[in-house]
Design an enzyme around this catalytic site. Structure first.
Site, short mmCIF file in Angstrom:
data_model
loop_
_atom_site.label_atom_id
_atom_site.label_comp_id
_atom_site.label_asym_id
_atom_site.label_seq_id
_atom_site.Cartn_x
_atom_site.Cartn_y
_atom_site.Cartn_z
N TYR A 1 -19.47 -160.21 17.24
CA TYR A 1 -19.42 -158.80 16.86
C TYR A 1 -19.81 -158.68 15.39
O TYR A 1 -19.02 -158.90 14.49
CB TYR A 1 -18.04 -158.21 17.09
N HIS B 1 -16.19 -167.07 25.31
CA HIS B 1 -16.73 -165.72 25.52
C HIS B 1 -17.58 -165.64 26.79
O HIS B 1 -17.51 -164.67 27.55
CB HIS B 1 -17.56 -165.32 24.31
N LEU C 1 -12.13 -147.91 29.75
CA LEU C 1 -12.56 -146.51 29.86
C LEU C 1 -14.01 -146.41 30.29
O LEU C 1 -14.68 -145.40 30.06
CB LEU C 1 -12.36 -145.79 28.52
N GLY C 2 -14.51 -147.48 30.95
CA GLY C 2 -15.89 -147.43 31.43
C GLY C 2 -16.89 -147.20 30.32
O GLY C 2 -17.85 -146.44 30.47
N ARG C 3 -16.68 -147.89 29.17
CA ARG C 3 -17.53 -147.75 27.98
C ARG C 3 -17.58 -146.30 27.50
O ARG C 3 -18.62 -145.84 27.00
CB ARG C 3 -18.93 -148.30 28.25
N GLY C 4 -16.46 -145.62 27.66
CA GLY C 4 -16.35 -144.25 27.19
C GLY C 4 -16.59 -143.20 28.24
O GLY C 4 -16.22 -142.03 28.06
#
Length: 327
Positions: A56, A124, A206-209
């Protein structure tokens, strides 16, 4: 904030964690001051599990968390990840699960985080060129050395999980899980985790927002937001998936909670620890309030009927990315 124990080795974390990825990468513009304030607020609200990774940024997300926790390291459970090879210059070259790379990557992560140990260290992605026993074997050595408290995998198949767990007990497996993505209920991952006593840490809960209900068009994303190429946010897929969000919004309104809170409460009721990502305090406060939302058996059944496995249109990653999932 309720506490939960991950795995069978005694690691206690908040029932909801905080995913830090978007504070540094992939989801458009960043604001370091607001990100630091969000981590501060998370600690005030009782969040203890903070999820990062060397990829990241690269590196900048771990550095951000290190700055945020300076002088109060003991208040946090730090989870970070390795296995995607990154040069010291930040160049990403692919998967690398070799022991020598994992050792070097951990030392680099410790430096960036400003600590002498991480509480939970994930592989990862599984490197298909390296037997999982070798990767997990060196992670076990790092536990013995005191540099790592507990270990886990991210996006691993059932047989890989079993092989890894035989080498050293896994505390957690991190994978995508939400009302949008329920594949692990069908491919054997969920059953394997329950059988072996390994906890599920759910990223993108959250389903990528999408499940927040705030996204109504692909144009809602910044030009450099990864979701612009996410198959589930493309064309017809996007429109079909909005219908699922409408169902979640309807259930949430009936309970007088937000769609995000309902979606996160649902993940918690499945026994998983969710790590919703946000880079703003107001969304953090909304998300953490989901810990107090109860869902009855009848409501669970109704939600399951409205959002069963397979209802969402589109793969969760591009074709190039999918080759690294569920290894």
């Amino acid at each position: 904030m309720e506490l939960r124990t991950l795995g069978g080795q005694g690691l206690t974390v908040s029932a909801q964690g905080l995913g830090l990825m978007g504070m540094s990468a992939f989801y458009g513009s960043t604001d370091e001051a607001e990100s630091l304030a969000t981590i501060d607020r998370a600690l005030e609200l009782g969040v203890t599990l903070f999820d990062t990774a060397e990829i990241y940024g690269p590196f900048t997300n771990e550095q951000l968390l290190g700055r945020a926790l300076k002088g109060r390291r003991e208040q946090a459970v730090i989870a970070t990840k390795t296995g995607i090879e990154i040069g010291d210059d930040g160049a990403v070259t692919g998967l690398n699960g070799r022991p020598e790379y994992i050792r070097r990557a951990l030392d680099r992560s410790l430096h960036h985080l400003g600590t002498d140990h991480v509480d939970l260290y994930y592989l990862h992605r599984v490197d298909p060129q390296v037997p999982i026993e070798e990767s997990v074997g060196v992670m076990a050595e790092l536990v013995e050395a005191g540099k790592v408290g507990h270990i886990g995998l991210s996006e691993a198949a059932p047989q890989t999980i079993r092989r890894a767990h035989r080498v050293h007990p896994l505390t957690a497996v991190q994978t995508e899980y939400s009302l949008f993505e329920r594949g692990i209920e069908q491919d054997g991952v969920m059953a394997t985790l329950r059988e072996l006593g390994i906890s599920l840490v759910a990223y993108a809960p959250l389903g990528r927002g999408f499940l927040s209900g705030a996204i109504t068009s692909p144009d809602d994303f910044a030009a450099d937001d990864y979701r612009r190429i996410d198959p589930r946010f493309q064309g017809e897929n996007f429109q079909r998936n909005l219908a699922v969000v409408d169902e979640v919004r309807r259930f949430a309104a009936a309970k007088n909670v937000t769609p995000s809170q309902l979606a996160l409460a649902w993940v918690g009721h499945q026994g998983a620890v969710a790590i919703p990502g946000t880079k703003r305090r107001r969304y953090l406060e909304e998300n953490t309030a989901a810990a107090a939302v109860t869902i009855t058996a009848e409501e669970l059944a109704a939600i399951d009927a409205a959002a069963p496995h397979g209802i969402v249109a589109g793969d969760r990653y591009t074709s190039d990315q999918m080759q690294f999932v569920n290894g």
